[in-house]
Design a protein around this motif. Structure first.
Motif, PDB file in Angstrom:
ATOM      1  N   ASN A  59      18.729  20.483 -49.526  1.00 15.42           N
ATOM      2  CA  ASN A  59      20.038  20.797 -50.052  1.00 15.42           C
ATOM      3  C   ASN A  59      20.822  21.180 -51.074  1.00 15.42           C
ATOM      4  N   GLY A  66      25.985  28.104 -50.374  1.00 10.45           N
ATOM      5  CA  GLY A  66      27.760  27.727 -50.508  1.00 10.45           C
ATOM      6  C   GLY A  66      28.388  28.954 -51.796  1.00 10.45           C
ATOM      7  N   GLU A  70      31.103  31.773 -52.153  1.00 10.48           N
ATOM      8  CA  GLU A  70      32.414  31.262 -52.800  1.00 10.48           C
ATOM      9  C   GLU A  70      32.620  33.042 -53.270  1.00 10.48           C
ATOM     10  N   MET A  79      24.773  32.796 -44.745  1.00 15.84           N
ATOM     11  CA  MET A  79      24.747  31.764 -44.326  1.00 15.84           C
ATOM     12  C   MET A  79      24.138  31.133 -43.661  1.00 15.84           C
ATOM     13  N   GLY A 114      36.475  21.053 -34.618  1.00 13.08           N
ATOM     14  CA  GLY A 114      36.498  22.437 -35.032  1.00 13.08           C
ATOM     15  C   GLY A 114      35.534  22.488 -36.075  1.00 13.08           C
ATOM     16  N   ILE A 116      31.601  23.535 -36.695  1.00 12.49           N
ATOM     17  CA  ILE A 116      30.201  24.105 -35.895  1.00 12.49           C
ATOM     18  C   ILE A 116      28.999  23.651 -37.058  1.00 12.49           C
ATOM     19  N   HIS A 117      28.686  23.731 -38.480  1.00 16.37           N
ATOM     20  CA  HIS A 117      28.191  23.337 -38.966  1.00 16.37           C
ATOM     21  C   HIS A 117      27.639  21.622 -38.394  1.00 16.37           C
ATOM     22  N   ASP A 118      25.982  21.559 -37.988  1.00 15.59           N
ATOM     23  CA  ASP A 118      24.802  20.707 -38.298  1.00 15.59           C
ATOM     24  C   ASP A 118      23.743  20.629 -38.888  1.00 15.59           C
ATOM     25  N   ILE A 119      23.584  21.180 -39.443  1.00  7.59           N
ATOM     26  CA  ILE A 119      22.629  21.299 -40.428  1.00  7.59           C
ATOM     27  C   ILE A 119      22.405  19.561 -40.694  1.00  7.59           C
ATOM     28  N   GLY A 120      23.287  19.164 -41.989  1.00  8.45           N
ATOM     29  CA  GLY A 120      23.301  17.542 -42.206  1.00  8.45           C
ATOM     30  C   GLY A 120      23.264  16.969 -40.859  1.00  8.45           C
ATOM     31  N   SER A 164      30.156  13.773 -39.431  1.00  7.65           N
ATOM     32  CA  SER A 164      29.513  15.120 -39.727  1.00  7.65           C
ATOM     33  C   SER A 164      31.095  15.928 -40.469  1.00  7.65           C
ATOM     34  N   THR A 168      37.105  21.454 -45.042  1.00 11.34           N
ATOM     35  CA  THR A 168      38.194  20.137 -45.833  1.00 11.34           C
ATOM     36  C   THR A 168      39.109  19.735 -44.526  1.00 11.34           C
ATOM     37  N   GLY A 194      28.584  14.587 -45.407  1.00 12.20           N
ATOM     38  CA  GLY A 194      29.040  15.835 -45.355  1.00 12.20           C
ATOM     39  C   GLY A 194      30.033  16.367 -46.238  1.00 12.20           C
ATOM     40  N   ALA A 195      29.372  17.497 -47.091  1.00 11.35           N
ATOM     41  CA  ALA A 195      29.642  17.876 -48.606  1.00 11.35           C
ATOM     42  C   ALA A 195      31.276  17.533 -48.394  1.00 11.35           C
ATOM     43  N   ASP A 212      24.343  10.843 -48.358  1.00 11.48           N
ATOM     44  CA  ASP A 212      23.363  11.694 -47.716  1.00 11.48           C
ATOM     45  C   ASP A 212      22.957  10.719 -46.836  1.00 11.48           C
ATOM     46  N   ALA A 213      21.612  11.376 -46.216  1.00  7.37           N
ATOM     47  CA  ALA A 213      21.019  10.797 -44.708  1.00  7.37           C
ATOM     48  C   ALA A 213      20.476   9.821 -45.099  1.00  7.37           C
TER      49      ALA A 213
HETATM   50  C1  B12 Z   1      24.951  26.998 -43.854  1.00 13.50           C
HETATM   51  C2  B12 Z   1      26.130  26.721 -43.753  1.00 13.50           C
HETATM   52  C3  B12 Z   1      27.297  28.036 -42.562  1.00 13.50           C
HETATM   53  C4  B12 Z   1      26.625  28.327 -41.438  1.00 13.50           C
HETATM   54  C5  B12 Z   1      26.465  26.476 -40.283  1.00 13.50           C
HETATM   55  C6  B12 Z   1      25.156  26.852 -39.746  1.00 13.50           C
HETATM   56  C7  B12 Z   1      24.494  25.722 -39.566  1.00 13.50           C
HETATM   57  N1  B12 Z   1      23.870  25.469 -37.576  1.00 13.50           N
HETATM   58  O1  B12 Z   1      25.234  24.387 -39.620  1.00 13.50           O
HETATM   59  C8  B12 Z   1      27.494  29.554 -40.424  1.00 13.50           C
HETATM   60  C9  B12 Z   1      27.477  30.472 -40.921  1.00 13.50           C
HETATM   61  C10 B12 Z   1      27.907  28.809 -39.461  1.00 13.50           C
HETATM   62  C11 B12 Z   1      28.911  28.177 -41.063  1.00 13.50           C
HETATM   63  C12 B12 Z   1      30.113  28.524 -40.554  1.00 13.50           C
HETATM   64  C13 B12 Z   1      32.000  28.877 -41.835  1.00 13.50           C
HETATM   65  N2  B12 Z   1      31.544  28.167 -43.008  1.00 13.50           N
HETATM   66 CO1  B12 Z   1      30.330  27.213 -43.945  1.00 13.50          CO
HETATM   67  N3  B12 Z   1      28.855  26.966 -45.080  1.00 13.50           N
HETATM   68  C14 B12 Z   1      27.286  26.544 -45.122  1.00 13.50           C
HETATM   69  C15 B12 Z   1      26.772  26.005 -46.542  1.00 13.50           C
HETATM   70  C16 B12 Z   1      26.155  27.194 -46.751  1.00 13.50           C
HETATM   71  C17 B12 Z   1      25.569  25.038 -46.345  1.00 13.50           C
HETATM   72  C18 B12 Z   1      26.168  24.014 -45.100  1.00 13.50           C
HETATM   73  C19 B12 Z   1      24.862  22.958 -44.785  1.00 13.50           C
HETATM   74  O2  B12 Z   1      23.964  23.206 -44.347  1.00 13.50           O
HETATM   75  N4  B12 Z   1      24.170  22.757 -46.049  1.00 13.50           N
HETATM   76  C20 B12 Z   1      23.066  21.981 -46.457  1.00 13.50           C
HETATM   77  C21 B12 Z   1      23.089  20.041 -46.007  1.00 13.50           C
HETATM   78  C22 B12 Z   1      21.550  19.044 -45.774  1.00 13.50           C
HETATM   79  O3  B12 Z   1      24.229  18.701 -45.996  1.00 13.50           O
HETATM   80  P1  B12 Z   1      25.401  18.536 -45.757  1.00 13.50           P
HETATM   81  O4  B12 Z   1      25.851  19.163 -44.596  1.00 13.50           O
HETATM   82  O5  B12 Z   1      26.300  18.507 -46.663  1.00 13.50           O
HETATM   83  O6  B12 Z   1      24.675  16.828 -45.142  1.00 13.50           O
HETATM   84  C23 B12 Z   1      23.420  16.284 -46.587  1.00 13.50           C
HETATM   85  C24 B12 Z   1      24.815  15.021 -46.658  1.00 13.50           C
HETATM   86  O7  B12 Z   1      26.279  15.861 -46.888  1.00 13.50           O
HETATM   87  C25 B12 Z   1      24.141  14.028 -45.631  1.00 13.50           C
HETATM   88  N5  B12 Z   1      25.502  14.524 -44.195  1.00 13.50           N
HETATM   89  C26 B12 Z   1      26.180  15.088 -43.063  1.00 13.50           C
HETATM   90  N6  B12 Z   1      26.299  14.607 -42.132  1.00 13.50           N
HETATM   91  C27 B12 Z   1      26.712  13.230 -42.290  1.00 13.50           C
HETATM   92  C28 B12 Z   1      26.875  12.851 -41.479  1.00 13.50           C
HETATM   93  C29 B12 Z   1      26.843  11.409 -41.413  1.00 13.50           C
HETATM   94  C30 B12 Z   1      26.736  10.348 -40.655  1.00 13.50           C
HETATM   95  C31 B12 Z   1      25.460  10.659 -42.518  1.00 13.50           C
HETATM   96  C32 B12 Z   1      25.514   9.482 -42.919  1.00 13.50           C
HETATM   97  C33 B12 Z   1      25.128  11.881 -43.647  1.00 13.50           C
HETATM   98  C34 B12 Z   1      25.503  13.542 -43.224  1.00 13.50           C
HETATM   99  O8  B12 Z   1      23.487  14.098 -44.964  1.00 13.50           O
HETATM  100  C35 B12 Z   1      22.807  15.913 -45.389  1.00 13.50           C
HETATM  101  C36 B12 Z   1      21.306  15.789 -46.548  1.00 13.50           C
HETATM  102  O9  B12 Z   1      21.594  14.409 -46.643  1.00 13.50           O
HETATM  103  C37 B12 Z   1      28.232  25.183 -47.227  1.00 13.50           C
HETATM  104  C38 B12 Z   1      28.255  24.627 -48.376  1.00 13.50           C
HETATM  105  C39 B12 Z   1      27.561  23.382 -48.821  1.00 13.50           C
HETATM  106  N7  B12 Z   1      27.390  23.744 -50.291  1.00 13.50           N
HETATM  107  O10 B12 Z   1      27.637  22.760 -47.975  1.00 13.50           O
HETATM  108  C40 B12 Z   1      29.481  26.284 -46.631  1.00 13.50           C
HETATM  109  C41 B12 Z   1      30.582  25.902 -45.877  1.00 13.50           C
HETATM  110  C42 B12 Z   1      31.318  24.300 -45.477  1.00 13.50           C
HETATM  111  N8  B12 Z   1      31.125  26.638 -45.687  1.00 13.50           N
HETATM  112  C43 B12 Z   1      32.471  26.835 -45.781  1.00 13.50           C
HETATM  113  C44 B12 Z   1      33.453  27.485 -44.487  1.00 13.50           C
HETATM  114  C45 B12 Z   1      34.771  27.836 -45.564  1.00 13.50           C
HETATM  115  C46 B12 Z   1      32.923  28.008 -43.519  1.00 13.50           C
HETATM  116  C47 B12 Z   1      33.617  29.558 -42.946  1.00 13.50           C
HETATM  117  C48 B12 Z   1      34.921  28.741 -42.147  1.00 13.50           C
HETATM  118  C49 B12 Z   1      32.959  30.661 -42.893  1.00 13.50           C
HETATM  119  C50 B12 Z   1      34.147  31.677 -41.898  1.00 13.50           C
HETATM  120  N9  B12 Z   1      35.280  32.771 -42.980  1.00 13.50           N
HETATM  121  O11 B12 Z   1      34.131  31.814 -41.216  1.00 13.50           O
HETATM  122  C51 B12 Z   1      33.008  28.732 -41.452  1.00 13.50           C
HETATM  123  C52 B12 Z   1      33.232  27.816 -40.318  1.00 13.50           C
HETATM  124  C53 B12 Z   1      32.434  27.197 -38.456  1.00 13.50           C
HETATM  125  C54 B12 Z   1      33.184  26.463 -38.454  1.00 13.50           C
HETATM  126  N10 B12 Z   1      34.111  25.944 -37.553  1.00 13.50           N
HETATM  127  O12 B12 Z   1      32.478  25.486 -38.160  1.00 13.50           O
HETATM  128  C55 B12 Z   1      32.683  25.936 -47.021  1.00 13.50           C
HETATM  129  C56 B12 Z   1      33.977  25.584 -46.563  1.00 13.50           C
HETATM  130  C57 B12 Z   1      35.135  25.473 -47.732  1.00 13.50           C
HETATM  131  C58 B12 Z   1      35.971  23.914 -47.178  1.00 13.50           C
HETATM  132  N11 B12 Z   1      36.378  23.263 -48.567  1.00 13.50           N
HETATM  133  O13 B12 Z   1      36.569  23.640 -46.567  1.00 13.50           O
HETATM  134  C59 B12 Z   1      31.573  26.167 -47.329  1.00 13.50           C
HETATM  135  C60 B12 Z   1      31.623  25.162 -48.659  1.00 13.50           C
HETATM  136  C61 B12 Z   1      31.063  27.700 -48.197  1.00 13.50           C
HETATM  137  C62 B12 Z   1      31.954  27.126 -49.727  1.00 13.50           C
HETATM  138  N12 B12 Z   1      31.510  26.894 -50.800  1.00 13.50           N
HETATM  139  O14 B12 Z   1      32.870  27.720 -49.542  1.00 13.50           O
HETATM  140  N13 B12 Z   1      29.018  27.920 -42.889  1.00 13.50           N
END
Ligand code: B12
Length: 227
Positions: A59, A66, A70, A79, A114, A116-120, A164, A168, A194-195, A212-213
């Motif tokens: 994370n 991220g 930015e 990414m 809309g 496609i983020h799927d890691i979380g 997830s 925004t 999700g973030a 978080d998860a």
């Molecule tokens: C990797 C990544 C990508 C990858 C995704 C690959 C994949 N298979 O997921 C790719 C390259 C495809 C991508 C694309 C885009 N991305 Co992106 N991406 C990221 C990044 C760097 C990391 C996300 C991630 O995996 N984090 C790690 C996981 C583990 O964290 P998490 O999802 O938050 O999950 C944790 C908790 O939140 C929780 N959780 C999550 N979901 C759920 C659900 C439930 C029910 C529960 C209980 C818990 C839970 O559990 C997890 C572990 O505890 C983030 C930056 C960030 N800080 O988030 C940007 C980010 C999310 N992306 C961003 C952007 C702008 C984009 C794009 C629009 C870029 C572009 N110009 O094309 C596209 C959009 C695509 C789309 N339509 O979805 C922005 C979003 C800005 C905003 N506020 O809207 C971010 C924040 C980057 C930034 N700082 O600008 N991205």
């Protein structure tokens, strides 16, 4: 630095660099032959570092990725490389997270339309399975209609729904799901994470916020207790 801290630091560095395994180069074209995420996660588990610490470290690494995106240092392919490195690490973690047998309680999980983020989402789904839930993982970019249809088809057996969203913009589609469930008279609990998501937003749409998860799994278990 303690060995456990050192290995977690290395996992973080390699996720940020998008190095899946020892065969991968880093961004400067070096590091081939040095352990990547796959070998490091394996080493961490063998060194008795629990999955929770490893997931937190992943994370943290993605927050760094991220920030680099930015500030214009990283682009979408960077990414993606980090995301792929995380997927490889999660494959190593999976058997550890799935140690518990399956129960019958069903949980639907999806990344909303809309998005496609799927890691979380995958981490949450894997941990739910590990806690014994039968998980219906609908994948990414799933419309509210599809989610509600699935819940309806399985009604009675679904304990809850986990949604997830990382953007925004797409986060608003979580509200579309809770609204549709209400319209259909289905009083299912919806966990959101999700973030992009906050407690305030979750309250606004009538969902349960999970930071978080791990919190998600605890709240899913509470839903069973409540019946
Ligand atoms: C990797 C990544 C990508 C990858 C995704 C690959 C994949 N298979 O997921 C790719 C390259 C495809 C991508 C694309 C885009 N991305 Co992106 N991406 C990221 C990044 C760097 C990391 C996300 C991630 O995996 N984090 C790690 C996981 C583990 O964290 P998490 O999802 O938050 O999950 C944790 C908790 O939140 C929780 N959780 C999550 N979901 C759920 C659900 C439930 C029910 C529960 C209980 C818990 C839970 O559990 C997890 C572990 O505890 C983030 C930056 C960030 N800080 O988030 C940007 C980010 C999310 N992306 C961003 C952007 C702008 C984009 C794009 C629009 C870029 C572009 N110009 O094309 C596209 C959009 C695509 C789309 N339509 O979805 C922005 C979003 C800005 C905003 N506020 O809207 C971010 C924040 C980057 C930034 N700082 O600008 N991205």
């Amino acid at each position: 630095m303690k060995i456990s801290e050192e290995i977690l630091t290395k996992i973080k560095e390699n996720v940020v660099k998008g190095r899946r395994n020892k065969e991968d180069e880093d961004l400067e074209g070096g590091s081939v032959g040095e352990p990547g995420v796959e070998e490091l996660v394996d080493g961490a588990l063998k060194g008795e570092i629990g999955p929770k610490k490893i997931i937190e470290c992943i994370n943290d690494a993605m927050v760094v990725v991220g920030k680099k995106f930015e500030t214009g240092e990283y682009f979408v392919p960077d990414m993606l490389a980090s995301a792929e490195a995380v997927s490889v690490g999660m494959e190593v973690l999976e058997p550890e997270l799935l140690k518990v047998g399956q129960k019958k309680e069903k949980f639907v999980v999806a990344t909303v339309e809309g998005d496609i983020h799927d890691i979380g989402k995958n981490i949450f789904a894997m941990m739910l399975k590990g806690a014994g839930f039968a998980v219906i993982d609908m994948g990414t970019d799933v419309s509210a209609e599809k989610i509600v249809k699935t819940v309806k088809a399985e009604d009675g057996e679904i304990v809850g729904i986990g949604l997830s969203a990382l953007l925004t913009t797409t986060m608003e589609n979580m509200g579309v799901v809770t609204e549709k469930l209400r319209e259909e008279g289905m009083s299912k609990s919806v966990l959101v994470g999700g973030a992009a998501v906050s407690k305030e937003f979750a309250d606004k749409i009538g969902a349960i916020y999970c930071a978080d998860a791990f919190e998600g799994v605890d709240k899913a278990k509470e839903l069973i207790k409540r019946g």
